[in-house]
Scaffold this active site. Sequence first.
Site, PDB file in Angstrom:
ATOM      1  N   ASP A  42       0.833  -1.200   0.000  1.00  0.00           N
ATOM      2  CA  ASP A  42       0.000   0.000   0.000  1.00  0.00           C
ATOM      3  C   ASP A  42       0.872   1.257   0.000  1.00  0.00           C
ATOM      4  O   ASP A  42       1.950   1.292   0.591  1.00  0.00           O
ATOM      5  CB  ASP A  42      -0.893  -0.006   1.247  1.00  0.00           C
ATOM      6  N   GLU A  73       1.273  -0.499  -5.230  1.00  0.00           N
ATOM      7  CA  GLU A  73       0.238   0.504  -5.434  1.00  0.00           C
ATOM      8  C   GLU A  73       0.941   1.840  -5.667  1.00  0.00           C
ATOM      9  O   GLU A  73       1.174   2.605  -4.751  1.00  0.00           O
ATOM     10  CB  GLU A  73      -0.697   0.590  -4.224  1.00  0.00           C
TER      11      GLU A  73
END
Length: 674
Positions: free
Chosen positions: A335, A389
């Site tokens: 993330d 990401e």
Amino acid sequence: MQRSLAVTTELKILAIDPYLKPFEKDLQLRMDRYSSHKKTLLGQYLDFKSFANGHLFYGFHLVKEGWYYREWAPGAEELHLMGDFNGWNPETHPLKRKEHGNWEVFIEGRDTLKHTSFVKVRVKANGKERDRLPLYIKRTVQNPETHDFVGQIWNPEKQFMWHDTKFRVDHTSPLFIYELHIGMAQEKEGIGSFKEFTDTILPRIKDAGYNTIQIMAIMQHPYYASFGYQVSNFFAVSSWFGTPDELKELVDTAHSMGIVVLMDLVHSHALDNQMEGIYGFDGTDHQFFHVGSRGNHPAWKTKLFNYGKNEVLHFLLSNLKFWLEEYHFDGFRFDGVTSMAYHHQGLGVNFSDYSKYFSAETDLDALTYLQFANDLIREVRPDAVTIAEDMSGMPGMCLPVKDGGIGFDYRLSMGVPDLWIKTIKERRDENWSMNQIWHELTCHRPQEKTIGYVESHDQALVGDKTLIFRLADQEMYWHMGKNDQNILIKRAIELSKLIKFLTITLAGEGYMNFMGNEFGHPDWIDFPTKENDWSYKYACRHWSLMDNQELSYADLATFDRETIAFLKTNKVMQADDLVNLWTEEKDNILAYKKSGLIFLFNFNPTKSFPDFALPVEEYGEYQVVFNTDEKQFGGQGRIATDYIYQTKLLSERENKYGFAIYAPSRTALVLRKL
């Protein structure tokens, strides 16, 4: 001083992407830092796998005579272990200061710390005392009496038995990823459990054809509505959903079904709460994080790691190894990689040219950590999968470290959802640009793999809209019956099928769907908060809508399932023979070849073409083998699947081989050469 191999030998990344040549010195600097820091960090250790064992030293460890408890707290003055085992007495079990900021205490007796007993550590620093959760604690729960979070010893008498020793990720098969959240996976208005998910939802995912699950919110987070992105305890399984053994059962069961299990990993930031998190554990603000404004994320209100500190790298790398080995995860979706990679966190920055990737705003320490992380993961699990990401599109993010890259397998194609949202919001249907859509879906960095997707959890959050809800809005609440002829619903269903089918075939080497969106779940996600009176109404998934064969949700689920099956059978995702056959802007037509198949899309909202001249590359006979207009998909059944098309020279298509074919409005069809 001997110069590194990265300097004396041209990096492969420069040959892969010649536009990087002006930034060769920046890339060489990146690799020099990687090589020198790796040597310093590992010291006498041979590899990252041997180095990243903090979880095997710190925390609680049972030996023959009792328990060892250790912490790293260089800024602390005193540490005292307490819990229900000693009546929460802060005086009886002081830790002794050791070398390098380490602390240790031995607790006599194997039964002194019982399974599920509660613990905390009192830390004295700067003359003040705070009761904290141990840094490496493997489980935290809310104390039923005091309601604060406490550490919990997890040492069941019967250890979990794994059955997945032979499971490996097959990198020759594309990933069909099902992004999910355990708590909202149930239909009930409440928090779902690991066990409920294993028993009821995993079979659904298997039946739908997805071969990978990406689980959010696994690490402990005290605020449920944070979606798991404000982590407090990095080695603890989220107690919102159940026990560590129940998570192991979930992973083991998924592996028995042939499903890869990825963890949505949050190493980009951490919770700023000192009561539950790791921030300020030793009494300083710099133990794990940058100091001052650099240590605070301006948008997320969280703490930012200092990746330049070896102790921080040891903590994070050990964390990766722990989740791989203890819970058998098959890899990670990292993330917030953009936030990690730049001092500005990517906020308000348009990455319009290569210079934006190589500037004083680039966090080289963070990039080095990501390289180390990918190296370690491959050492522990050579078959593991890593996904970045990253919305910046940094060159080399998904190239091997040895070639000058960061080492990820895939990046998320984060621009694709934005493309579809912008197109739907700003253009009338008849003005959709096929050239722009083709460019956005097919423009990838050379030799770097992507995961294509139309929508993730980001697009489903309250304040935003899912794809089909953006197309149909509140009409979905009243007109999703199969016999209902509502024109807005008809448009929404047709366009959602086209958008997903085009994206899945063009936008990457893998595909991702968020839980429930495969059947057009009508609601956004709104976790319980003070603002909604702590309601779970929109923090669940209504599977009964998909199961009801009288509703169009069932047709959308069938389309999603059959699409995945078709793409798997024909190996479309891994094909490298993509060719644009024809693009017709004014009529909203797009045709291309991939995996030897011919794809024809008619996005036109009103025009059907009875005799569309479809150019193909090869002479021969062709037949329709898949189309979005089948009645089982909620279509009208206008496309013939038994007719054989014979090629001829098409004068209107530059004398290319092709044939005339019926292309109904808002449909896609696929032909195979016989």
